[in-house]
Scaffold this motif. Structure first.
Motif, PDB file in Angstrom:
ATOM      1  N   ASP A 112      78.845  46.298  35.055  1.00 50.95           N
ATOM      2  CA  ASP A 112      79.221  45.231  35.993  1.00 50.95           C
ATOM      3  C   ASP A 112      78.812  45.655  37.396  1.00 50.95           C
ATOM      4  N   SER A 113      77.894  44.919  37.988  1.00 50.69           N
ATOM      5  CA  SER A 113      77.308  45.333  39.261  1.00 50.69           C
ATOM      6  C   SER A 113      78.240  45.180  40.448  1.00 50.69           C
ATOM      7  N   HIS A 114      79.436  44.628  40.247  1.00 54.69           N
ATOM      8  CA  HIS A 114      80.393  44.593  41.348  1.00 54.69           C
ATOM      9  C   HIS A 114      80.871  45.998  41.707  1.00 54.69           C
ATOM     10  N   VAL A 115      80.908  46.887  40.714  1.00 53.66           N
ATOM     11  CA  VAL A 115      81.359  48.251  40.958  1.00 53.66           C
ATOM     12  C   VAL A 115      80.419  48.921  41.946  1.00 53.66           C
ATOM     13  N   GLY A 116      80.976  49.466  43.020  1.00 50.58           N
ATOM     14  CA  GLY A 116      80.168  50.145  44.025  1.00 50.58           C
ATOM     15  C   GLY A 116      79.446  49.226  44.989  1.00 50.58           C
ATOM     16  N   SER A 117      79.664  47.925  44.865  1.00 48.17           N
ATOM     17  CA  SER A 117      78.953  46.965  45.718  1.00 48.17           C
ATOM     18  C   SER A 117      79.694  46.665  47.012  1.00 48.17           C
ATOM     19  N   GLY A 118      80.956  47.112  47.107  1.00 48.87           N
ATOM     20  CA  GLY A 118      81.765  46.754  48.267  1.00 48.87           C
ATOM     21  C   GLY A 118      82.476  45.430  48.090  1.00 48.87           C
ATOM     22  N   ARG A 119      82.359  44.850  46.887  1.00 51.08           N
ATOM     23  CA  ARG A 119      83.025  43.583  46.592  1.00 51.08           C
ATOM     24  C   ARG A 119      84.116  43.799  45.557  1.00 51.08           C
ATOM     25  N   ILE A 120      85.100  42.924  45.572  1.00 50.16           N
ATOM     26  CA  ILE A 120      86.252  43.055  44.688  1.00 50.16           C
ATOM     27  C   ILE A 120      86.413  41.776  43.888  1.00 50.16           C
ATOM     28  N   ILE A 121      86.466  41.898  42.570  1.00 48.04           N
ATOM     29  CA  ILE A 121      86.681  40.740  41.708  1.00 48.04           C
ATOM     30  C   ILE A 121      88.143  40.321  41.772  1.00 48.04           C
ATOM     31  N   THR A 122      88.412  39.066  42.031  1.00 49.22           N
ATOM     32  CA  THR A 122      89.782  38.572  42.092  1.00 49.22           C
ATOM     33  C   THR A 122      90.055  37.442  41.102  1.00 49.22           C
ATOM     34  N   ALA A 123      89.101  37.153  40.238  1.00 54.72           N
ATOM     35  CA  ALA A 123      89.290  36.165  39.173  1.00 54.72           C
ATOM     36  C   ALA A 123      88.370  36.554  38.020  1.00 54.72           C
ATOM     37  N   PRO A 124      88.686  36.151  36.795  1.00 56.99           N
ATOM     38  CA  PRO A 124      87.870  36.558  35.651  1.00 56.99           C
ATOM     39  C   PRO A 124      86.408  36.154  35.807  1.00 56.99           C
ATOM     40  N   VAL A 125      85.503  37.034  35.376  1.00 61.51           N
ATOM     41  CA  VAL A 125      84.080  36.714  35.405  1.00 61.51           C
ATOM     42  C   VAL A 125      83.534  36.518  33.992  1.00 61.51           C
ATOM     43  N   ILE A 126      84.373  36.793  32.964  1.00 60.61           N
ATOM     44  CA  ILE A 126      83.993  36.489  31.589  1.00 60.61           C
ATOM     45  C   ILE A 126      85.197  35.905  30.860  1.00 60.61           C
ATOM     46  N   THR A 127      84.931  35.226  29.777  1.00 63.86           N
ATOM     47  CA  THR A 127      86.001  34.709  28.935  1.00 63.86           C
ATOM     48  C   THR A 127      86.428  35.802  27.953  1.00 63.86           C
ATOM     49  N   GLU A 128      87.476  35.541  27.187  1.00 59.30           N
ATOM     50  CA  GLU A 128      87.957  36.545  26.248  1.00 59.30           C
ATOM     51  C   GLU A 128      86.974  36.824  25.122  1.00 59.30           C
ATOM     52  N   ASP A 129      86.026  35.916  24.897  1.00 64.83           N
ATOM     53  CA  ASP A 129      85.002  36.172  23.882  1.00 64.83           C
ATOM     54  C   ASP A 129      83.706  36.688  24.499  1.00 64.83           C
ATOM     55  N   GLY A 130      83.760  37.053  25.802  1.00 66.27           N
ATOM     56  CA  GLY A 130      82.625  37.711  26.433  1.00 66.27           C
ATOM     57  C   GLY A 130      81.622  36.806  27.106  1.00 66.27           C
ATOM     58  N   GLN A 131      81.893  35.499  27.187  1.00 66.88           N
ATOM     59  CA  GLN A 131      80.971  34.585  27.837  1.00 66.88           C
ATOM     60  C   GLN A 131      81.147  34.619  29.353  1.00 66.88           C
ATOM     61  N   PRO A 132      80.042  34.593  30.115  1.00 66.41           N
ATOM     62  CA  PRO A 132      80.149  34.667  31.580  1.00 66.41           C
ATOM     63  C   PRO A 132      80.778  33.428  32.188  1.00 66.41           C
ATOM     64  N   ILE A 133      81.546  33.638  33.263  1.00 66.41           N
ATOM     65  CA  ILE A 133      82.113  32.550  34.052  1.00 66.41           C
ATOM     66  C   ILE A 133      81.373  32.527  35.376  1.00 66.41           C
ATOM     67  N   GLN A 134      80.648  31.461  35.621  1.00 67.10           N
ATOM     68  CA  GLN A 134      79.838  31.386  36.833  1.00 67.10           C
ATOM     69  C   GLN A 134      80.637  30.719  37.941  1.00 67.10           C
ATOM     70  N   ASP A 135      81.215  31.540  38.817  1.00 68.48           N
ATOM     71  CA  ASP A 135      82.017  31.028  39.921  1.00 68.48           C
ATOM     72  C   ASP A 135      81.896  31.988  41.095  1.00 68.48           C
ATOM     73  N   PRO A 136      81.102  31.635  42.102  1.00 69.93           N
ATOM     74  CA  PRO A 136      80.901  32.547  43.238  1.00 69.93           C
ATOM     75  C   PRO A 136      82.135  32.735  44.095  1.00 69.93           C
ATOM     76  N   LEU A 137      83.213  32.002  43.830  1.00 67.45           N
ATOM     77  CA  LEU A 137      84.415  32.106  44.660  1.00 67.45           C
ATOM     78  C   LEU A 137      85.386  33.155  44.142  1.00 67.45           C
ATOM     79  N   VAL A 138      84.984  33.967  43.192  1.00 66.89           N
ATOM     80  CA  VAL A 138      85.909  34.936  42.609  1.00 66.89           C
ATOM     81  C   VAL A 138      85.895  36.263  43.341  1.00 66.89           C
TER      82      VAL A 138
END
Length: 331
Positions: A112-138
């Motif tokens: 997950d490229s958020h690690v070390g990027s200086g950004r923090i995930i605050t909402a899910p980026v995948i579903t429980e079955d591993g599908q990506p959630i496309q939402d730039p507001l997370v």
């Protein structure tokens, strides 16, 4: 624990935001002749670097550690370094650990490229079955100058999100990242230190990497409260990670919960037994109120009174008890 009427309040070394006047007030005061000073700390080492840990612990238990040396003292208290080791041996071990942390962090960055990027995930980026959630507001931007690439925007910031199928362990880890982010944004926000978003990102990165390497426990709410002081006291991210990792070796059992039990259940039972003996009226009153299981104390034990005491006082409590590996662990 004895409080002193003179000396410098412990919290005066950890600047709070002016609008955050509410909350627990510091009672412990740093007092010359009682608190472990930098002079006494450095004098406890032999020319080769071996530490006289017995004399240090005696001083710490009487008056805590001066904030100017807390980071390096805590590395010994949590077990990062053997007191019998030399200066050269500890430096070699430190460099080895920094390399190991960098490798683990690179693995997490590939997942997950958020690690070390200086950004923090605050909402899910995948579903429980591993599908990506496309939402730039997370994202909580810790690096306002970073402009996500088109691929990052398309995959929620993660190269691996583009894959249809993800390993179960990867999915479980990625599903915890936003919870880590939410907790990081709520942790010690009264402190000026966390007004700098790079410090928030450092806390998030360490917890994300730890959740990956400790797959049995992963991340649980409350770990951010334990990691936060270490982030503040140790400037190097890798050093802070290893200090936290050593602390979690002593405390990870507190976070192993099932549907039928909580990790601190034995401690709750011990507290109930002690209260029943020392203050039977209080114990009976709690029984009457339906609190005889002492579940109200779960948070106290899991985060070692971080939320019941002021920031400086909680640190003094931890170190004056020679860390949770001793008396506090037996509560």
């Amino acid at each position: 624990m004895m409080w002193r009427d003179s000396g410098v309040p412990a919290d005066s070394f950890y600047e709070a935001r002016t609008e955050c006047a509410e909350g627990p007030k510091s009672k412990f005061k740093i007092k010359a002749g009682k608190t472990l000073s930098a002079r006494r700390w450095h004098a406890a080492f032999s020319p080769e670097g071996c530490l006289d840990i017995a004399s240090v612990l005696s001083r710490i238990q009487r008056g805590g550690v001066h904030p100017s040396i807390r980071g390096e003292v805590w590395e010994f208290l949590v077990g990062c370094f053997d007191p019998k080791s030399t200066f050269d041996e500890r430096e070699q071990l430190r460099q080895h650990r920094r390399v190991q942390y960098a490798r683990w962090k690179e693995v997490c960055q590939e997942l997950d490229s958020h690690v070390g990027s200086g950004r923090i995930i605050t909402a899910p980026v995948i579903t429980e079955d591993g599908q990506p959630i496309q939402d730039p507001l997370v994202l909580q931007e810790a690096n306002p100058d970073h402009v996500p690439s088109s691929r990052e925007q398309a995959t929620g910031g993660s190269e691996s999100n583009a894959h249809v199928c993800l390993d179960k362990q990867i999915i479980e880890w990625k599903l915890t990242l936003h919870q880590i982010g939410l907790d990081v944004l709520r942790t010690d926000r009264t402190l000026v230190f966390y007004e700098k978003k790079e410090n928030l990102a450092k806390l998030w990165d360490i917890l994300a990497v730890y959740a990956w390497i400790d797959k049995d426990v992963g991340y649980c709410q409350g770990m951010s409260d334990l990691c936060s002081p270490i982030i503040i006291l140790l400037e190097d991210e890798a050093d802070a990670f290893w200090c936290f990792e050593r602390l979690m070796r002593k405390l990870r059992g507190n976070f192993k919960c099932t549907e039928r039990s909580v990790g601190v259940e034995n401690q709750l039972q011990s507290l109930a037994s002690i209260t029943q003996v020392l203050d039977p009226k209080l114990h009976q009153h709690l029984e009457t109120l339906g609190g005889g299981d002492y579940l109200f104390a779960v948070r106290m034990f899991m985060v070692l009174f971080r939320r019941e005491l002021s920031f400086g006082d909680s640190l003094y409590l931890w170190e004056s008890q020679s860390w949770p590996s001793r008396r506090m662990r037996c509560l």
